[in-house]
Every structure is written in structure tokens, then in C-alpha cells.
Scaffold this active site. Structure first.
Site, PDB file in Angstrom:
ATOM      1  N   ARG A  50      37.382  44.250  46.237  1.00 23.51           N
ATOM      2  CA  ARG A  50      36.581  44.695  45.082  1.00 23.51           C
ATOM      3  C   ARG A  50      35.561  45.697  45.590  1.00 23.51           C
ATOM      4  O   ARG A  50      34.690  45.340  46.397  1.00 23.51           O
ATOM      5  CB  ARG A  50      35.889  43.505  44.404  1.00 23.51           C
ATOM      6  CG  ARG A  50      34.864  43.938  43.373  1.00 23.51           C
ATOM      7  CD  ARG A  50      34.402  42.818  42.457  1.00 23.51           C
ATOM      8  NE  ARG A  50      35.435  42.472  41.506  1.00 23.51           N
ATOM      9  CZ  ARG A  50      35.220  41.789  40.383  1.00 23.51           C
ATOM     10  NH1 ARG A  50      34.002  41.377  40.073  1.00 23.51           N
ATOM     11  NH2 ARG A  50      36.216  41.506  39.561  1.00 23.51           N
ATOM     12  N   HIS A  81      41.450  47.929  37.278  1.00 24.77           N
ATOM     13  CA  HIS A  81      41.321  46.471  37.413  1.00 24.77           C
ATOM     14  C   HIS A  81      42.694  45.860  37.087  1.00 24.77           C
ATOM     15  O   HIS A  81      42.878  45.201  36.068  1.00 24.77           O
ATOM     16  CB  HIS A  81      40.245  45.956  36.452  1.00 24.77           C
ATOM     17  CG  HIS A  81      39.709  44.603  36.796  1.00 24.77           C
ATOM     18  ND1 HIS A  81      40.150  43.864  37.878  1.00 24.77           N
ATOM     19  CD2 HIS A  81      38.780  43.823  36.181  1.00 24.77           C
ATOM     20  CE1 HIS A  81      39.504  42.712  37.917  1.00 24.77           C
ATOM     21  NE2 HIS A  81      38.670  42.654  36.907  1.00 24.77           N
ATOM     22  N   GLN A 117      43.259  42.086  36.215  1.00 26.89           N
ATOM     23  CA  GLN A 117      42.809  41.765  34.862  1.00 26.89           C
ATOM     24  C   GLN A 117      43.909  42.100  33.856  1.00 26.89           C
ATOM     25  O   GLN A 117      44.240  41.305  32.971  1.00 26.89           O
ATOM     26  CB  GLN A 117      41.538  42.572  34.550  1.00 26.89           C
ATOM     27  CG  GLN A 117      40.934  42.253  33.201  1.00 26.89           C
ATOM     28  CD  GLN A 117      40.394  40.845  33.130  1.00 26.89           C
ATOM     29  OE1 GLN A 117      39.604  40.438  33.966  1.00 26.89           O
ATOM     30  NE2 GLN A 117      40.825  40.077  32.135  1.00 26.89           N
ATOM     31  N   ASP A 144      34.741  45.403  26.267  1.00 29.46           N
ATOM     32  CA  ASP A 144      34.157  45.100  27.581  1.00 29.46           C
ATOM     33  C   ASP A 144      32.708  45.571  27.524  1.00 29.46           C
ATOM     34  O   ASP A 144      32.303  46.271  26.577  1.00 29.46           O
ATOM     35  CB  ASP A 144      34.968  45.843  28.666  1.00 29.46           C
ATOM     36  CG  ASP A 144      34.487  45.552  30.093  1.00 29.46           C
ATOM     37  OD1 ASP A 144      33.737  44.585  30.292  1.00 29.46           O
ATOM     38  OD2 ASP A 144      34.859  46.324  31.005  1.00 29.46           O
ATOM     39  N   CYS A 179      37.449  40.849  29.060  1.00 28.81           N
ATOM     40  CA  CYS A 179      37.691  40.471  30.459  1.00 28.81           C
ATOM     41  C   CYS A 179      36.636  39.496  30.974  1.00 28.81           C
ATOM     42  O   CYS A 179      36.885  38.773  31.926  1.00 28.81           O
ATOM     43  CB  CYS A 179      37.736  41.719  31.322  1.00 28.81           C
ATOM     44  SG  CYS A 179      36.242  42.723  31.202  1.00 28.81           S
ATOM     45  N   ARG A 193      43.985  34.631  34.892  1.00 30.24           N
ATOM     46  CA  ARG A 193      43.768  35.425  36.101  1.00 30.24           C
ATOM     47  C   ARG A 193      44.458  34.738  37.279  1.00 30.24           C
ATOM     48  O   ARG A 193      45.123  35.385  38.086  1.00 30.24           O
ATOM     49  CB  ARG A 193      42.265  35.576  36.380  1.00 30.24           C
ATOM     50  CG  ARG A 193      41.503  36.461  35.395  1.00 30.24           C
ATOM     51  CD  ARG A 193      41.936  37.909  35.494  1.00 30.24           C
ATOM     52  NE  ARG A 193      41.810  38.395  36.855  1.00 30.24           N
ATOM     53  CZ  ARG A 193      40.684  38.896  37.381  1.00 30.24           C
ATOM     54  NH1 ARG A 193      39.607  39.020  36.628  1.00 30.24           N
ATOM     55  NH2 ARG A 193      40.634  39.311  38.628  1.00 30.24           N
TER      56      ARG A 193
HETATM   57  N1   CP Z   1      36.828  39.744  34.713  1.00 30.58           N
HETATM   58  C1   CP Z   1      36.372  39.724  35.974  1.00 30.58           C
HETATM   59  O1   CP Z   1      36.866  40.429  36.855  1.00 30.58           O
HETATM   60  O2   CP Z   1      35.375  38.828  36.183  1.00 30.58           O
HETATM   61  P1   CP Z   1      34.521  38.659  37.529  1.00 30.58           P
HETATM   62  O3   CP Z   1      33.667  39.876  37.672  1.00 30.58           O
HETATM   63  O4   CP Z   1      33.717  37.414  37.304  1.00 30.58           O
HETATM   64  O5   CP Z   1      35.464  38.526  38.675  1.00 30.58           O
HETATM   65  N1  NVA Z   2      34.026  47.104  33.408  1.00 32.31           N
HETATM   66  C1  NVA Z   2      33.421  45.967  34.058  1.00 32.31           C
HETATM   67  C2  NVA Z   2      34.418  44.883  34.253  1.00 32.31           C
HETATM   68  C3  NVA Z   2      33.898  43.630  34.889  1.00 32.31           C
HETATM   69  C4  NVA Z   2      34.938  42.592  35.111  1.00 32.31           C
HETATM   70  C5  NVA Z   2      32.821  46.406  35.388  1.00 32.31           C
HETATM   71  O1  NVA Z   2      33.462  47.175  36.114  1.00 32.31           O
HETATM   72  O2  NVA Z   2      31.717  45.984  35.702  1.00 32.31           O
END
Ligand code: CP
Ligand code: NVA
Length: 322
Positions: free
Chosen positions: A106, A133, A136, A228, A267, A295
Site C-alpha cells: 500500500r 485499488h 477492492q 467513496d 469501500c 475483501r
Molecule cells: N477499503 C479499504 O481499503 O479499507 P482500509 O483502508 O481499511 O484497508
Molecule cells: N479513495 C480512498 C480509498 C480508501 C480505501 C483513499 O485512497 O484514501
């Protein structure tokens, strides 16, 4: 050749199979099916997960999924490792490849996960970057398949920012021939190259990709509405951005334009009162917690597919999905 998952269309050829496998495996596992419980494709492997940003769902779902598959999960928080301090992404990648069966990452800039994959000799899975992502999207489309009997004529609407989650959602919908209509304010549209990739899948699969700046137009007769946060991780300094999203809240009035079988997706984490109201989040048609659970199942399927192809084939045969 090592196969990575940086964006959801990296698994375009087998996407529906990966999702069907996840649904079937989840069903068998919940019935305490002996073969499913004892399916350990990651046995003897350690999977490392690097996090430059916080996470609840991704971290827990990977850790638990890896353990259920007989592997060991190593969570590597940015502050605790050399990456970004005295070591490059490229060197980190080569070192980790000597120990691990797979790496999840990440990161902020998508080019970092590309760089990690370029130097890795084991599969790399993007666990969220500023552009994509994919894990997701796999969980999201798995959830859609579980909740909607017929994909024919199904319309998914997006209301909000043209961000990382939309990028993979739109690709994933088009890969399955699902119509995707997205309402994004001017200046916050998805990236043009991703729209092009989406359009190519939609053309092949006979579905539509429609952009509007009008949330009502996007959700009219839609079966699913997805939103989102307006401000993603890494954009905390862009507080003013929120002003562009006036009228983009998913609330009771907006969903009143949708098809009778409407579902709400997010998400998570959700900022209740900003992009969505409590009424919608807590409604019986909200499937956000199924998405969160999925997930894990979707990622288990992806790991079986990417990290241990032999096991993937054997498991498909066992479940009659070969
Ligand atoms: N949706 C998602 O990726 O959640 P987290 O940021 O909690 O991993
Ligand atoms: N768009 C958001 C998604 C979090 C799961 C971000 O990148 O922070």
C-alpha cells in the site's frame, strides 16, 4: 513469468473465474467443508505486506486470509523498515523476494508499486495506490455477483471523486459487461487512459461507460450506487476540494431515483454525513459490510491464482469450476 496485480485488468482473462471461485470457496468454508478448511496453498510461504498508509480492512483481511491458507503474514509498517529512509524500492524488492512468497504493497504514488513489481521475483499485489485499488474491485464485483442474479442490463452508478477506487471499479464492471455511469464534478474525473481501457472492455462486452456531472442522471434506474470519500489518503492538505462535491451526497432523495432493487456500496471507511447519510449506510439495501468481508475471500482467490497456480487448477477441478 511472475504475474503481478497492480490494476484489476492485470487479471482480465480470468476475472470472472477468480470471483466465482471466491464465492464458492466462501460457501464451502462456511459450511465447514473439510477440503476447503484444509486447502493450504500458502503452506510454507510467508507473505509480506508493506503499508505506507493506514488500513483496517486490507490489513486484517490479508493477515487472516494468509493464515487460513496456511501461510504466515508479515506486516511491514513503513516506519519500521528501511524503505524510504536508507533503502530504495528496487533494493527492498530484491531483498524481500529472497524471503517471501508474495508481497502486498500500500503506497502513495502508483509508480512505487510498479517499481517494486519490476524488481520482484515473486508476485506483487497492489494493496492501494493513488491510482488503483484492485483488491477492492475484486471484492466489490464478488459482492455484486452475490447480490444480483443477472448481470444482463445491470447498471452501476458512481457518485463522487474520480479516484483510485473508481478506476478499478469501472474497469472491473466493463470486464464483466456491466454498465458503469459515473458522476464526477469537473476537474475530478477519472484518468483519461483508464477511461480508454474501460471503454475497450465495454465495447468488447457490449456494455456502456457514461460520464456525467449530474448525480441524478447517473443513478436514475441504476441497480447499484457506489461512493467513496471526497478526500483520499494523501490529500489531507486539499480540504477545499470538498466544496466541488456539493450535491454529490448519496442520501434518501438521491436513491429515490434508482431501480427498486437498489443497493448501496462503499469501500469504507465512510465519512457519514459527507458523501453518504446514516439513512443510506444503515439501510437494509446497504451491502457495505458484505463488501468488507469479501475483501478476504476475493484476496484468498487472487492469492491462490497468482501465488500458487498449481493449487488454483486443482481447486477449480475440485469445485467443478475447471
Ligand atoms: N477499503 C479499504 O481499503 O479499507 P482500509 O483502508 O481499511 O484497508
Ligand atoms: N479513495 C480512498 C480509498 C480508501 C480505501 C483513499 O485512497 O484514501
Amino acid at each position: 513469468m511472475v504475474q503481478h496485480l497492480l490494476a484489476i485488468d492485470d487479471v482480465a482473462d480470468d476475472f470472472e473465474g477468480i470471483l466465482r471461485w471466491a464465492i464458492e470457496f466462501k460457501r464451502l468454508w462456511k459450511q465447514l467443508d473439510e477440503v476447503a478448511l484444509n486447502f493450504m496453498p500458502l503452506d510454507t510461504l510467508a507473505i509480506g505486506s508493506i503499508y505506507e498508509k493506514p488500513s483496517t480492512r486490507t490489513r486484517v483481511s490479508f493477515e487472516v486470509g494468509i493464515q487460513r491458507f496456511g501461510g504466515s503474514a508479515l506486516t511491514l509498517l513503513k516506519n519500521d523498515i528501511q524503505l524510504g529512509k536508507s533503502e530504495s524500492v528496487a533494493d527492498t524488492s530484491q531483498v524481500l523476494s529472497r524471503f517471501l512468497g508474495g508481497i502486498t504493497y500500500r503506497c502513495f504514488g502508483h509508480s512505487d508499486v510498479e517499481e517494486l513489481a519490476k524488481h520482484a521475483t515473486v508476485p506483487v499485489i497492489n494493496a492501494l495506490s493513488d491510482r488503483h485499488h484492485p483488491c477492492q474491485a475484486a471484492a466489490d464485483l464478488m459482492t455484486v455477483l452475490e447480490h444480483k442474479d443477472d448481470l444482463e442490463g445491470l447498471k452501476v452508478a458512481w457518485v463522487g471523486d474520480g479516484n483510485n477506487v473508481l478506476h478499478d471499479l469501472m474497469l472491473a464492471c466493463a470486464m464483466l459487461g456491466i454498465d458503469i455511469h459515473y458522476a464526477c464534478p469537473e476537474g475530478y474525473e477519472p484518468d483519461a487512459d483508464i477511461v480508454e481501457r474501460t471503454q475497450a472492455f465495454a465495447e468488447k462486452n457490449g456494455s456502456s461507460v457514461v460520464h456525467t456531472t449530474d448525480p441524478v442522471e447517473a443513478v436514475t434506474d441504476a441497480n447499484v450506487v457506489y461512493t467513496d470519500v471526497f478526500i483520499s489518503m494523501g490529500e489531507e492538505h486539499m480540504k477545499d476540494k470538498i466544496k466541488s462535491f456539493e450535491g454529490y451526497q448519496v442520501n434518501e432523495t438521491l436513491v429515490g431515483n434508482m431501480a427498486e432493487d437498489w443497493s448501496f456500496m462503499h469501500c469504507l471507511p465512510a465519512h457519514r454525513g459527507d458523501e453518504v447519510t446514516d439513512w443510506v449506510m444503515d439501510h437494509g439495501n446497504s451491502i457495505v459490510f458484505d463488501q468488507a468481508e469479501n475483501r478476504m475471500w476475493a484476496q484468498m482467490s487472487l492469492m491462490a491464482y497468482l501465488i500458487n497456480n498449481g493449487a488454483w487448477d486443482a481447486m477449480n477441478e475440485f469445485m467443478g469450476l475447471a
